[in-house]
Design a protein around this motif. Structure first.
Motif, PDB file in Angstrom:
ATOM      1  N   HIS A  37     -58.003   2.385   5.967  1.00 31.91           N
ATOM      2  CA  HIS A  37     -57.437   2.438   4.618  1.00 31.91           C
ATOM      3  C   HIS A  37     -56.174   1.579   4.593  1.00 31.91           C
ATOM      4  O   HIS A  37     -55.504   1.405   5.619  1.00 31.91           O
ATOM      5  N   THR A  38     -55.843   1.077   3.419  1.00 36.39           N
ATOM      6  CA  THR A  38     -54.578   0.392   3.211  1.00 36.39           C
ATOM      7  C   THR A  38     -53.823   1.133   2.128  1.00 36.39           C
ATOM      8  O   THR A  38     -54.291   1.225   0.991  1.00 36.39           O
ATOM      9  N   GLY A  39     -52.673   1.690   2.489  1.00 30.14           N
ATOM     10  CA  GLY A  39     -51.923   2.490   1.531  1.00 30.14           C
ATOM     11  C   GLY A  39     -50.748   3.183   2.186  1.00 30.14           C
ATOM     12  O   GLY A  39     -50.068   2.622   3.048  1.00 30.14           O
ATOM     13  N   LEU A  40     -50.548   4.428   1.794  1.00 34.38           N
ATOM     14  CA  LEU A  40     -49.399   5.210   2.240  1.00 34.38           C
ATOM     15  C   LEU A  40     -49.868   6.605   2.622  1.00 34.38           C
ATOM     16  O   LEU A  40     -50.645   7.219   1.896  1.00 34.38           O
ATOM     17  N   ARG A  41     -49.403   7.098   3.750  1.00 37.24           N
ATOM     18  CA  ARG A  41     -49.718   8.474   4.135  1.00 37.24           C
ATOM     19  C   ARG A  41     -48.505   9.114   4.795  1.00 37.24           C
ATOM     20  O   ARG A  41     -47.657   8.430   5.370  1.00 37.24           O
ATOM     21  N   ALA A  42     -48.449  10.435   4.718  1.00 40.76           N
ATOM     22  CA  ALA A  42     -47.342  11.195   5.292  1.00 40.76           C
ATOM     23  C   ALA A  42     -47.875  12.514   5.823  1.00 40.76           C
ATOM     24  O   ALA A  42     -48.810  13.092   5.254  1.00 40.76           O
ATOM     25  N   SER A  43     -47.270  12.990   6.902  1.00 39.31           N
ATOM     26  CA  SER A  43     -47.678  14.242   7.541  1.00 39.31           C
ATOM     27  C   SER A  43     -46.480  15.170   7.658  1.00 39.31           C
ATOM     28  O   SER A  43     -45.329  14.730   7.722  1.00 39.31           O
ATOM     29  N   ILE A  44     -46.770  16.477   7.710  1.00 41.79           N
ATOM     30  CA  ILE A  44     -45.730  17.477   7.865  1.00 41.79           C
ATOM     31  C   ILE A  44     -46.263  18.638   8.699  1.00 41.79           C
ATOM     32  O   ILE A  44     -47.431  19.018   8.554  1.00 41.79           O
ATOM     33  N   ALA A  45     -45.447  19.167   9.566  1.00 38.23           N
ATOM     34  CA  ALA A  45     -45.796  20.357  10.346  1.00 38.23           C
ATOM     35  C   ALA A  45     -45.422  21.590   9.537  1.00 38.23           C
ATOM     36  O   ALA A  45     -44.247  21.813   9.231  1.00 38.23           O
ATOM     37  N   LEU A  46     -46.425  22.383   9.161  1.00 39.72           N
ATOM     38  CA  LEU A  46     -46.175  23.587   8.369  1.00 39.72           C
ATOM     39  C   LEU A  46     -45.791  24.769   9.239  1.00 39.72           C
ATOM     40  O   LEU A  46     -45.142  25.710   8.773  1.00 39.72           O
ATOM     41  N   SER A  47     -46.211  24.729  10.497  1.00 42.51           N
ATOM     42  CA  SER A  47     -45.849  25.766  11.472  1.00 42.51           C
ATOM     43  C   SER A  47     -46.085  25.188  12.859  1.00 42.51           C
ATOM     44  O   SER A  47     -46.383  24.000  13.010  1.00 42.51           O
ATOM     45  N   ASP A  48     -45.975  26.030  13.869  1.00 39.04           N
ATOM     46  CA  ASP A  48     -46.218  25.566  15.235  1.00 39.04           C
ATOM     47  C   ASP A  48     -47.681  25.222  15.472  1.00 39.04           C
ATOM     48  O   ASP A  48     -48.007  24.501  16.424  1.00 39.04           O
ATOM     49  N   THR A  49     -48.567  25.713  14.614  1.00 41.69           N
ATOM     50  CA  THR A  49     -50.002  25.504  14.834  1.00 41.69           C
ATOM     51  C   THR A  49     -50.709  24.764  13.701  1.00 41.69           C
ATOM     52  O   THR A  49     -51.837  24.305  13.883  1.00 41.69           O
ATOM     53  N   ILE A  50     -50.093  24.628  12.539  1.00 43.51           N
ATOM     54  CA  ILE A  50     -50.738  24.036  11.370  1.00 43.51           C
ATOM     55  C   ILE A  50     -49.941  22.834  10.869  1.00 43.51           C
ATOM     56  O   ILE A  50     -48.725  22.913  10.706  1.00 43.51           O
ATOM     57  N   SER A  51     -50.654  21.721  10.628  1.00 37.61           N
ATOM     58  CA  SER A  51     -50.051  20.526  10.066  1.00 37.61           C
ATOM     59  C   SER A  51     -50.883  20.062   8.875  1.00 37.61           C
ATOM     60  O   SER A  51     -52.063  20.395   8.754  1.00 37.61           O
ATOM     61  N   ALA A  52     -50.263  19.279   7.996  1.00 31.12           N
ATOM     62  CA  ALA A  52     -50.953  18.754   6.817  1.00 31.12           C
ATOM     63  C   ALA A  52     -50.616  17.287   6.638  1.00 31.12           C
ATOM     64  O   ALA A  52     -49.539  16.818   7.026  1.00 31.12           O
TER      65      ALA A  52
END
Length: 233
Positions: A37-52
């Motif tokens: 893909h060509t674009g923009l993405r971002a990630s975040i850790a919601l807890s010690d075990t779950i990320s989005a």
């Protein structure tokens, strides 16, 4: 921001991030979803075990968009601290037909990686795709792929991976023929130190249609053998 490999699917494009258990890639890798893909993405850790993760991009493998719409993607991952399990729920959706911003393509994907022991990994990938008016511009299409890989590191020098896969291209939009396929691949690997591996690949493919070519014309099955070496640092 920029061009990046898709988050969808179990197998990846060989590179600095690693390489797959099998030398040849699954049909789902080649036909079920996008590569980049060509674009923009971002990630975040919601807890010690779950990320989005969230993404907006120009489309499937498009550096420049082919219509006025954008493609959106998400991922939710779950990885307990024990390291025995990884799960990734993926989605990509948006208009992908050239000059048409109204017909949407949707792709949902679930990847599960289980480590029963430190040397044994069981990986599964289930993918479902749907697109509006993709068949002759009048009717929708859908496709389904499922694969499982058993990978065992027998010792420091030797390992083996066995992959089984099923691919249903119900309307022929992904492979060019409405067909149901399956394949089995055996990949023994020889690890030469910490930075090199030599792999063989023994693969059998089968379709319910005569879509493979051979020296007599076309066939419903094919067998292939490959040899691959990887040097990594």
């Amino acid at each position: 921001m920029g061009r990046f490999a898709t988050h969808v699917g179990l197998e990846l494009i060989d590179g600095y991030q690693g390489f797959n258990d099998n030398y040849s890639r699954a049909m789902g890798f080649g036909y079920a979803g996008p590569f980049t893909h060509t674009g923009l993405r971002a990630s975040i850790a919601l807890s010690d075990t779950i990320s989005a993760m969230a993404m907006v991009a120009n489309g499937w493998d498009n550096s420049q968009d082919n219509n006025d719409g954008k493609t959106f993607g998400t991922q939710v991952s779950y990885a307990p601290e024990s390291g025995a399990l990884e799960m990734y729920l993926n989605y990509v959706g948006g208009p992908e037909q050239a000059g048409n911003s109204g017909n949407y393509r949707h792709l949902a994907d679930l990847v599960t990686i289980v480590h029963p022991t430190q040397a044994w990994t069981i990986s599964t990938d289930i993918t479902y795709g749907y697109e509006d008016d993709a068949v002759g511009g009048t009717s929708s299409s859908q496709w389904f792929a499922a694969s499982m890989i058993n990978s065992v590191r027998i010792c420091d020098l030797f390992g083996v991976a066995l992959r089984g896969e099923y691919f249903d291209d119900n309307d022929g939009t992904q492979t060019g023929t409405a067909q149901k396929l399956w394949e089995v691949t055996l990949t023994p690997s020889l690890f030469l130190g910490d930075h090199a591996v030599v792999r063989a690949d023994f693969r059998y493919d089968r379709s319910n249609q005569s879509t493979f070519t051979d020296n007599t014309g076309t066939s419903k099955n094919q067998m292939t053998v490959g040899l691959n070496s990887v040097f990594y640092f």
